[in-house]
Design a protein around this motif. Structure first.
Motif, mmCIF file in Angstrom:
data_model
loop_
_atom_site.group_PDB
_atom_site.id
_atom_site.type_symbol
_atom_site.label_atom_id
_atom_site.label_comp_id
_atom_site.label_asym_id
_atom_site.label_seq_id
_atom_site.Cartn_x
_atom_site.Cartn_y
_atom_site.Cartn_z
ATOM 1 N N ARG A 518 0.876 -1.128 -0.094
ATOM 2 C CA ARG A 518 0.237 -0.052 -0.138
ATOM 3 C C ARG A 518 1.086 1.237 0.059
ATOM 4 O O ARG A 518 0.585 2.101 -0.462
ATOM 5 C CB ARG A 518 -0.970 -0.099 1.249
ATOM 6 C CG ARG A 518 -1.926 -1.343 1.195
ATOM 7 C CD ARG A 518 -3.130 -0.982 1.964
ATOM 8 N NE ARG A 518 -2.547 -0.649 3.462
ATOM 9 C CZ ARG A 518 -2.511 -1.742 4.123
ATOM 10 N NH1 ARG A 518 -2.971 -2.915 3.932
ATOM 11 N NH2 ARG A 518 -2.475 -1.458 5.564
ATOM 12 N N GLU A 519 2.037 1.163 0.796
ATOM 13 C CA GLU A 519 2.885 2.193 0.767
ATOM 14 C C GLU A 519 3.646 2.576 -0.614
ATOM 15 O O GLU A 519 4.002 3.723 -1.018
ATOM 16 C CB GLU A 519 4.069 2.092 1.925
ATOM 17 C CG GLU A 519 4.824 3.345 2.208
ATOM 18 C CD GLU A 519 5.863 2.969 3.241
ATOM 19 O OE1 GLU A 519 7.042 3.339 2.955
ATOM 20 O OE2 GLU A 519 5.259 2.434 4.201
ATOM 21 N N TYR A 520 3.931 1.385 -1.214
ATOM 22 C CA TYR A 520 4.387 1.574 -2.594
ATOM 23 C C TYR A 520 3.800 2.367 -3.419
ATOM 24 O O TYR A 520 4.022 3.149 -4.349
ATOM 25 C CB TYR A 520 5.044 0.018 -3.154
ATOM 26 C CG TYR A 520 6.112 -0.355 -2.276
ATOM 27 C CD1 TYR A 520 7.310 0.188 -1.705
ATOM 28 C CD2 TYR A 520 6.285 -1.990 -2.352
ATOM 29 C CE1 TYR A 520 8.185 -0.454 -1.037
ATOM 30 C CE2 TYR A 520 7.113 -2.725 -1.614
ATOM 31 C CZ TYR A 520 8.119 -1.786 -0.791
ATOM 32 O OH TYR A 520 9.075 -2.432 -0.297
ATOM 33 N N LEU A 521 2.458 1.750 -3.522
ATOM 34 C CA LEU A 521 1.436 2.214 -4.496
ATOM 35 C C LEU A 521 1.206 3.867 -4.212
ATOM 36 O O LEU A 521 1.305 4.478 -5.042
ATOM 37 C CB LEU A 521 0.133 1.640 -4.094
ATOM 38 C CG LEU A 521 -1.038 2.082 -5.143
ATOM 39 C CD1 LEU A 521 -0.807 2.015 -6.501
ATOM 40 C CD2 LEU A 521 -2.238 1.204 -4.926
ATOM 41 N N GLU A 522 1.305 4.337 -2.951
ATOM 42 C CA GLU A 522 0.877 5.522 -2.644
ATOM 43 C C GLU A 522 2.220 6.495 -3.139
ATOM 44 O O GLU A 522 1.986 7.659 -3.664
ATOM 45 C CB GLU A 522 0.766 5.890 -1.188
ATOM 46 C CG GLU A 522 -0.619 5.287 -0.764
ATOM 47 C CD GLU A 522 -0.637 5.523 1.017
ATOM 48 O OE1 GLU A 522 0.262 6.375 1.523
ATOM 49 O OE2 GLU A 522 -1.507 5.036 1.584
ATOM 50 N N GLU A 523 3.244 5.825 -2.892
ATOM 51 C CA GLU A 523 4.715 6.506 -3.505
ATOM 52 C C GLU A 523 4.487 6.747 -4.996
ATOM 53 O O GLU A 523 4.784 7.744 -5.551
ATOM 54 C CB GLU A 523 5.736 5.754 -3.104
ATOM 55 C CG GLU A 523 6.237 5.847 -1.520
ATOM 56 C CD GLU A 523 7.417 4.810 -1.376
ATOM 57 O OE1 GLU A 523 7.910 4.329 -2.321
ATOM 58 O OE2 GLU A 523 7.771 4.748 -0.114
ATOM 59 N N GLU A 524 4.124 5.767 -5.684
ATOM 60 C CA GLU A 524 3.844 5.621 -7.365
ATOM 61 C C GLU A 524 2.815 6.649 -7.771
ATOM 62 O O GLU A 524 3.139 7.646 -8.536
ATOM 63 C CB GLU A 524 3.618 4.371 -7.787
ATOM 64 C CG GLU A 524 4.678 3.303 -7.646
ATOM 65 C CD GLU A 524 6.116 3.868 -8.417
ATOM 66 O OE1 GLU A 524 5.876 4.029 -9.591
ATOM 67 O OE2 GLU A 524 6.655 4.327 -7.757
ATOM 68 N N LEU A 525 1.948 7.013 -6.894
ATOM 69 C CA LEU A 525 0.860 7.793 -7.401
ATOM 70 C C LEU A 525 1.288 9.063 -7.024
ATOM 71 O O LEU A 525 0.827 10.214 -7.738
ATOM 72 C CB LEU A 525 -0.457 7.623 -6.322
ATOM 73 C CG LEU A 525 -1.138 6.292 -6.635
ATOM 74 C CD1 LEU A 525 -2.440 6.351 -5.592
ATOM 75 C CD2 LEU A 525 -1.704 6.198 -7.943
ATOM 76 N N ASP A 526 2.331 9.569 -6.005
ATOM 77 C CA ASP A 526 3.097 10.811 -5.824
ATOM 78 C C ASP A 526 4.195 11.074 -6.924
ATOM 79 O O ASP A 526 4.635 12.303 -7.235
ATOM 80 C CB ASP A 526 3.381 10.876 -4.819
ATOM 81 C CG ASP A 526 2.178 10.985 -3.633
ATOM 82 O OD1 ASP A 526 1.047 11.412 -3.741
ATOM 83 O OD2 ASP A 526 2.523 10.577 -2.295
ATOM 84 N N ARG A 527 4.588 9.867 -7.540
ATOM 85 C CA ARG A 527 5.854 10.073 -8.364
ATOM 86 C C ARG A 527 5.324 10.568 -9.841
ATOM 87 O O ARG A 527 4.313 10.243 -10.347
ATOM 88 C CB ARG A 527 6.386 8.580 -8.611
ATOM 89 C CG ARG A 527 7.796 8.843 -9.278
ATOM 90 C CD ARG A 527 8.389 7.579 -9.529
ATOM 91 N NE ARG A 527 8.313 6.720 -8.467
ATOM 92 C CZ ARG A 527 9.252 6.744 -7.332
ATOM 93 N NH1 ARG A 527 10.137 7.597 -7.393
ATOM 94 N NH2 ARG A 527 9.328 5.797 -6.317
ATOM 95 N N SER A 528 6.086 11.487 -10.149
ATOM 96 C CA SER A 528 5.712 12.071 -11.582
ATOM 97 C C SER A 528 7.226 12.104 -12.434
ATOM 98 O O SER A 528 8.286 12.516 -11.993
ATOM 99 C CB SER A 528 5.233 13.645 -11.536
ATOM 100 O OG SER A 528 5.265 14.219 -12.969
ATOM 101 N N ILE A 529 7.175 11.364 -13.603
ATOM 102 C CA ILE A 529 8.220 11.189 -14.473
ATOM 103 C C ILE A 529 7.903 12.139 -15.876
ATOM 104 O O ILE A 529 7.061 11.875 -16.439
ATOM 105 C CB ILE A 529 8.620 9.843 -14.940
ATOM 106 C CG1 ILE A 529 8.659 9.198 -13.543
ATOM 107 C CG2 ILE A 529 9.831 9.888 -15.798
ATOM 108 C CD1 ILE A 529 9.154 7.669 -13.915
#
Length: 913
Positions: A518-529
């Motif tokens: 769940r934490e990895y998913l939240e990090e990915e939602l915040d990540r912008s490339i």
């Protein structure tokens, strides 16, 4: 200081001279004739120990080709491979190993001299600095081969005088300094052949190695060319999908001119071999494409990949081989009995009711390929058909459910309505591909719910909503190249203990995930490339769509940017007075006879309409023929008046036209009378002006037409004007010609291609039917004698010369249209919207519809809508740009080779076996 004379009649030249003096020698300089693999056949063991060895050879390559490193390498490999490679490599493997060992130790000590310096390097000489410091010069007729030194009748003079040695060294030094190093591709090919051996399919352990093993000795590679990196990467992506899902469902959406046909064809061969390896069952492979592309596909497959395939003759209901020979009985039922493994069929048949369609829908296929896939779409507007699939889309939905693998090709994945993309994704989703968009409740099926996410207008921030998007279809770990996303997908699969790694439909809730996931998913939602959110980068669309853009490839150094100067353009003309006499703005001036003949051509379409035959393509037939050339219009009209039937296939139509009514006959009669009054077609006058006054002949020219009648007329006319210069006509099977000295002979297309490549032919006339397999980078100018109402076709034409190996930093393209015709209006709209000189057609729709032609203002509006949509639709770019590099192994190093005979036998299996 003496001169000694040797003859092979009285001496063994190798032992009495060469080997004796090379023992312990300090240096060896040699003018050796042609470069061959047998250079060190006689004295390899002695030469490899000599500290200083320099050999200069001849190579039959035109000076212009030597300027470009990649072309130089291709030409040398092509020359080398004119012999039977399989036999030559087997018998001489030890020779290649010795040569490879020598080059590994000594480096670049062999150079090749261009023809511009020495012509045929017939004089052969050398200087040996012996172990005691003495220098010996020698001259003779022998090549640096065992035959030259041991078997042939040869003579040799030995001269140890300082002036004799100095003279030979001066000649050597001149040639050495003018020569070029062996290309890296040649060195690699030497190493490959030193390790070459033929294998059977079952011996290939890594699926990634199948394509190079099958293609490394295909016609394309034997000629020194190779697949481009982005083409190899598409094949790698197919193999990855095969290993992930056991089926391949992909849409290839590369921009026009990037070799989409070759990418799809190579993927087809790879999947064919994978299935053969897996099951040993030859299921059919079918390629659907517009009628105008069927022959192009067939030519590309045989000329480039050596893959024989059959083409369905829609009008006569039979299969044809690449030589246009009939290879099946006639009758609609035989469409399901293709005599070869791969069959090519026109999409025109699938766009209407036909018996062939019924037979095909009763079959199962290994692979279905649809080219120009955007033609399969739902009806638009508010009519009763709105939202329903057109006939081609419905057929593809049905047949993809009966196919293991499905590949779609299009240069326009997103039309003016982005929802069009869902039509293509639905094709991929059928049958064994039902994982593509997830289960029936997945939001990915409904554009209204996810389009704003894909475009980046909406950023998903809420993890539970994100889980609903992610869990069906759940991505494989290696479905992405992005490390953070891989970590997330791996963590999810470990959490849920998914033993079946092919499982893609997950029922568990967000709270069934571990805290880490769940934490990895939240990090990915915040990540912008590069400004793109997670679901712009990771979604079913980017996993099943591959698109590469020319501009990105040029920026990556994978393509050379070549500018195009577009003519007619008064500012570019060297003779403004002559230009004004020929052109009114961008159209050719015509006389009253032509204008009245054109009116009659339009009247013919109206007459057909009254007979119920004037719909779609048919109503414009005569108009397009007369706009192509006066000769084409005349020939067509006279055939019809003679009672003959005009048969033609267009992208969406298969027509048979005969003249029936009195009005049709009267219109054609008046048109012929007008055309016969015209003494000279202004198009020919313009061609000659550019060839002579604008000096285009100096650069070489390719002249394209949609119609054989026009192409033949142009070729005949130019051959008569330039009787001492060869003129080529490159056309469909059996209709290619070579002209010279007022004569013509039928030739194979391959012969014309070689003549162009060798700078022996600087005037080539061609039809679009032969366009795809034609590489003409030695020519620097192009003339479109007629205007196809299709920017894709124009891009394909300019792509014949705008390619690697083109010596000019810019090429010239002349577009000929007659004034006061629909061609002039269409070209005006096209030219207004062409981009910069490096990317003419990048944002234009690849197909112009008939109804747009009927309303020129509508044509402009539709083009603008498309261009605007293309600018906005950029959510896929990151993924596309990551797919331009191939796998780490270079196919050109492949030494484990599948037998061409075995491949040919496999491709020759019929659909019934």
């Amino acid at each position: 200081m003496t001169i000694k004379r040797y003859s092979s009649r009285t001496h063994r030249l190798d032992s009495s001279f060469l080997l004796k003096h090379l023992k312990g020698a300090r240096s060896y300089k040699r003018i050796a004739g042609y470069f061959t693999s047998s250079l060190f056949e006689v004295a390899n063991e002695l030469l490899i120990e000599i500290p200083d060895v320099k050999i200069v050879c001849n190579v039959d390559i035109h000076p212009e080709d030597l300027k470009i490193a990649q072309l130089r390498a291709s030409k040398m490999i092509g020359r080398w491979n004119e012999e039977n490679l399989e036999t030559e490599a087997l018998l001489n493997r030890n020779r290649y190993r010795r040569l490879d060992e020598f080059l590994e130790r000594h480096g670049q000590v062999i150079r090749v001299a261009p023809d511009s310096v020495c012509g045929f390097l017939h004089g052969k000489a050398g200087v040996i600095e012996c172990a005691d410091g003495r220098k010996l010069g020698f001259m003779g007729s022998m090549n640096e081969t065992s035959s030259g030194w041991q078997r042939h009748y040869e003579i040799l003079w030995e001269d140890d005088s300082p002036e004799g040695v100095r003279w030979i060294e001066e000649e050597f030094n001149y040639l050495w300094n003018a020569a070029r190093e062996l290309p890296d591709a040649i060195l690699r090919e030497i190493k490959r052949r030193s390790n070459r051996h033929e294998i059977i399919l079952e011996e290939i352990n890594n699926d990634e190695d199948i394509a190079p093993a099958a293609l490394i000795e295909s016609p394309m590679y034997k000629q020194g060319f190779s697949l481009q990196p982005w083409q190899q990467s598409f094949v790698s992506e197919c193999v990855r999908h095969y290993n992930n899902h056991n089926v391949v469902r992909l849409l290839l959406a590369d921009e026009v001119g990037l070799g989409k046909t070759l990418s799809l064809a190579t993927a087809a061969l790879t999947l064919c071999l994978l299935s053969e390896k897996e099951s040993r069952r030859a299921k059919p492979i079918v390629i659907f494409c517009p009628a105008t592309l069927c022959e192009q596909w067939q030519v590309e497959l045989i000329d480039k990949l050596g893959m024989p395939c059959a083409r369905w003759d829609t009008l006569n209901k039979r299969w044809l081989n690449p030589d246009n020979q009939i290879i099946s009985p006639s009758g609609s039922e035989h469409v399901s009995k293709c005599p070869l493994r791969i069959g090519i069929i026109s999409t025109g048949l699938m766009s209407k009711s036909s018996k062939e369609k019924e037979f095909l829908l009763g079959m199962d296929f290994e692979l279905v390929i649809l080219d120009e896939a955007h033609k399969a779409r739902s009806y638009k507007g508010n009519g009763k058909e709105a939202g329903n699939p057109n006939k081609l889309l419905q057929f593809m939905l049905d047949i993809s459910s009966r196919s293991k693998h499905v590949l779609l090709g299009t240069a326009t994945p997103i039309q003016t309505e982005p929802e069009d993309l869902w039509d293509l994704m639905k094709i991929l989703h059928q049958g064994e591909g039902n994982f593509v968009l997830g289960n029936d409740f997945s939001k990915w099926h409904r554009p209204s719910e996810v389009l704003s996410i894909l475009s980046g207008e909406q950023r998903v921030k809420e993890p539970r909503f994100a889980w609903e998007l992610l869990k069906s279809p759940l991505p494989k770990v290696n479905s992405t190249n992005e490390n953070h996303a891989r970590k997330l997908f791996r963590s999810i699969r470990d959490d849920l203990d998914i033993i079946n790694r092919n499982k893609w439909d997950i029922k568990q809730s967000f709270w069934d995930l571990s805290e880490d996931s769940r934490e990895y998913l939240e990090e990915e939602l915040d990540r912008s490339i590069a400004g793109s959110g997670f679901f712009q980068r990771e979604n079913p669309f980017v996993r099943h769509i591959i698109l590469r853009k020319r501009k990105i490839l040029e920026e990556a150094g994978l393509l050379t940017a070549i500018a195009v100067h577009i003519h007619p353009e008064r500012a570019l003309s060297t003779d403004k007075h002559k230009f004004n006499a020929l052109f009114e703005d961008k159209a050719l001036r015509t006389d009253e006879d032509f204008r009245q003949a054109y009116v009659e051509a339009r009247n013919f379409g109206k007459a057909l309409s009254k007979s119920g035959k004037g719909s779609g393509f048919m109503k414009n037939l005569m108009e397009q023929r007369i706009c192509s050339s006066i000769q084409s219009g005349l020939n067509t009209a006279k055939r019809l008046l003679e009672g003959r039937t005009i048969q033609e296939e267009d992208d969406d139509y298969n027509i048979e036209l005969t003249v029936e009514s009195a009005e049709e006959i009267a219109v054609l009669t008046r048109m012929i009378q007008r055309l016969e009054n015209i003494k000279e077609d202004p198009k020919l006058e313009a061609i000659i002006h550019y060839l002579e006054e604008e000096k285009w002949l100096e650069h070489g020219v390719i002249i394209f037409s949609q119609y054989y009648d026009t192409a033949r007329w142009v070729a005949d006319s130019l051959a008569a004007r330039y009787p001492n210069s060869p003129v080529g006509l490159y056309a469909g099977a059996g209709r290619s010609l070579l002209y010279q000295n007022s004569e013509s002979v039928h030739v194979e297309r391959e012969s014309l291609k070689k003549m162009v490549a060798n700078h022996q032919l600087s005037i080539m006339v061609a039809t679009d039917a032969a366009c795809e397999g034609l590489n003409l980078q030695t020519l620097g100018t192009l003339i479109n004698i007629d205007l196809p109402w299709n920017p894709t076709r124009l891009e394909q034409r300019i792509g014949r010369i705008k390619r690697f190996g083109q010596a000019r930093p810019k090429v010239d393209m002349l577009n000929l249209v007659n004034e006061q015709t629909v061609d002039e209006k269409v070209y005006q709209r096209l030219s207004e919207r062409m981009q910069d000189r490096f990317n003419l057609f990048g944002s234009l729709p690849d197909t112009i519809k008939d109804e747009w032609i009927d309303d020129i203002e509508l044509l402009g509006e539709k083009m603008d809508e498309y261009i605007d949509a293309q600018k906005k639709a950029n959510g896929f770019d990151l993924r596309y740009n990551n797919s331009i590099e191939p796998s780490t192994s270079d196919w050109r190093d492949c030494s484990d080779v599948l037998s061409r005979r075995d491949l040919s036998e496999l491709m020759s299996k019929s659909w019934g076996t």
